[in-house]
Design an enzyme around this catalytic site. Structure first.
Site, PDB file in Angstrom:
ATOM      1  N   TYR A 105      97.816  37.463 -21.950  1.00 24.08           N
ATOM      2  CA  TYR A 105      97.388  36.752 -20.859  1.00 24.08           C
ATOM      3  C   TYR A 105      96.926  37.678 -19.730  1.00 24.08           C
ATOM      4  O   TYR A 105      96.289  37.722 -19.179  1.00 24.08           O
ATOM      5  CB  TYR A 105      98.078  35.579 -20.543  1.00 24.08           C
ATOM      6  CG  TYR A 105      97.675  34.534 -21.792  1.00 24.08           C
ATOM      7  CD1 TYR A 105      96.585  33.837 -22.034  1.00 24.08           C
ATOM      8  CD2 TYR A 105      98.921  33.997 -22.605  1.00 24.08           C
ATOM      9  CE1 TYR A 105      96.671  32.929 -23.164  1.00 24.08           C
ATOM     10  CE2 TYR A 105      98.781  33.251 -23.570  1.00 24.08           C
ATOM     11  CZ  TYR A 105      97.701  32.859 -24.014  1.00 24.08           C
ATOM     12  OH  TYR A 105      97.421  31.816 -24.952  1.00 24.08           O
ATOM     13  N   CYS A 136      89.436  34.232 -28.616  1.00 30.82           N
ATOM     14  CA  CYS A 136      90.511  33.677 -27.583  1.00 30.82           C
ATOM     15  C   CYS A 136      91.795  33.604 -28.487  1.00 30.82           C
ATOM     16  O   CYS A 136      92.941  33.632 -27.879  1.00 30.82           O
ATOM     17  CB  CYS A 136      90.168  32.369 -26.801  1.00 30.82           C
ATOM     18  SG  CYS A 136      89.788  31.178 -27.971  1.00 30.82           S
ATOM     19  N   GLU A 163      93.266  38.235 -39.780  1.00 31.48           N
ATOM     20  CA  GLU A 163      92.828  39.587 -39.105  1.00 31.48           C
ATOM     21  C   GLU A 163      93.929  40.665 -39.492  1.00 31.48           C
ATOM     22  O   GLU A 163      93.444  41.744 -39.986  1.00 31.48           O
ATOM     23  CB  GLU A 163      92.506  39.496 -37.704  1.00 31.48           C
ATOM     24  CG  GLU A 163      91.247  38.542 -37.304  1.00 31.48           C
ATOM     25  CD  GLU A 163      90.665  38.522 -35.858  1.00 31.48           C
ATOM     26  OE1 GLU A 163      91.575  39.439 -35.042  1.00 31.48           O
ATOM     27  OE2 GLU A 163      90.165  37.883 -35.403  1.00 31.48           O
TER      28      GLU A 163
END
Length: 167
Positions: A105, A136, A163
């Site tokens: 973040y 996100c 992924e």
């Protein structure tokens, strides 16, 4: 004119909303979007309508993503113009996170121009109208773990593992 369709995915049934300008919303199975006043895409053969073309492309590309044959989305996005806010900058910066990588973040906040705004970066992720397409899910806490996710922690874990397995 906005239209919507649904798509079966490993996360469950996703709802996609789009217009002639691009894809505007992706909803997770546990969300209850208000689709009243929107036209449901039922006949994909009428692809002369720009909004239908957008949803057909989005459906195809998200399907390819989950099949492991697509890493990057090449879609028009219908994101309403708004004042230049941190949230807007952070949501644009999400598009720069490469497939299979994770940012913290804090790193997202720095990429959006406010290095000390890690909590606000989390808020920008939570309000992202285009999860999966604008990734996100690739943002995680510096302390480790997955953090939270609009689609749920299990969905975030599945996306990150997908992924990692397709690099």
């Amino acid at each position: 004119m906005h239209v919507w369709t649904s798509l079966d995915s490993p996360l469950g049934r996703l709802t996609l909303v789009g217009s002639a300008r691009g894809l505007s919303q992706v909803y997770f199975p546990d969300e209850s979007p208000n689709l009243s006043g929107l036209r449901r895409l039922t006949d994909r053969s009428d692809s002369t309508w720009p909004s239908v073309k957008v949803l057909v492309a989005a459906t195809q590309q998200i399907t390819e993503y989950f099949a492991g044959t697509r890493r990057d989305f090449e879609l028009l996005l219908d994101v309403p113009p708004s004042p230049e806010t941190f949230r807007d900058r952070a949501q644009r910066a999400l598009r720069d996170i490469p497939f299979g990588e994770h940012w913290t973040y804090s790193r997202l906040a720095a990429a959006a121009g406010s290095p000390q705004a890690a909590r606000a970066a989390g808020s920008a992720c939570a309000s992202n109208p285009l999860p999966i397409v604008v990734p996100c899910h690739r943002v995680v806490p510096a302390s480790g773990g997955l953090g939270s996710y609009r689609g749920g922690v299990a969905a975030k874990r599945l996306l990150l593992e997908h992924e990692a397995g397709n690099q």
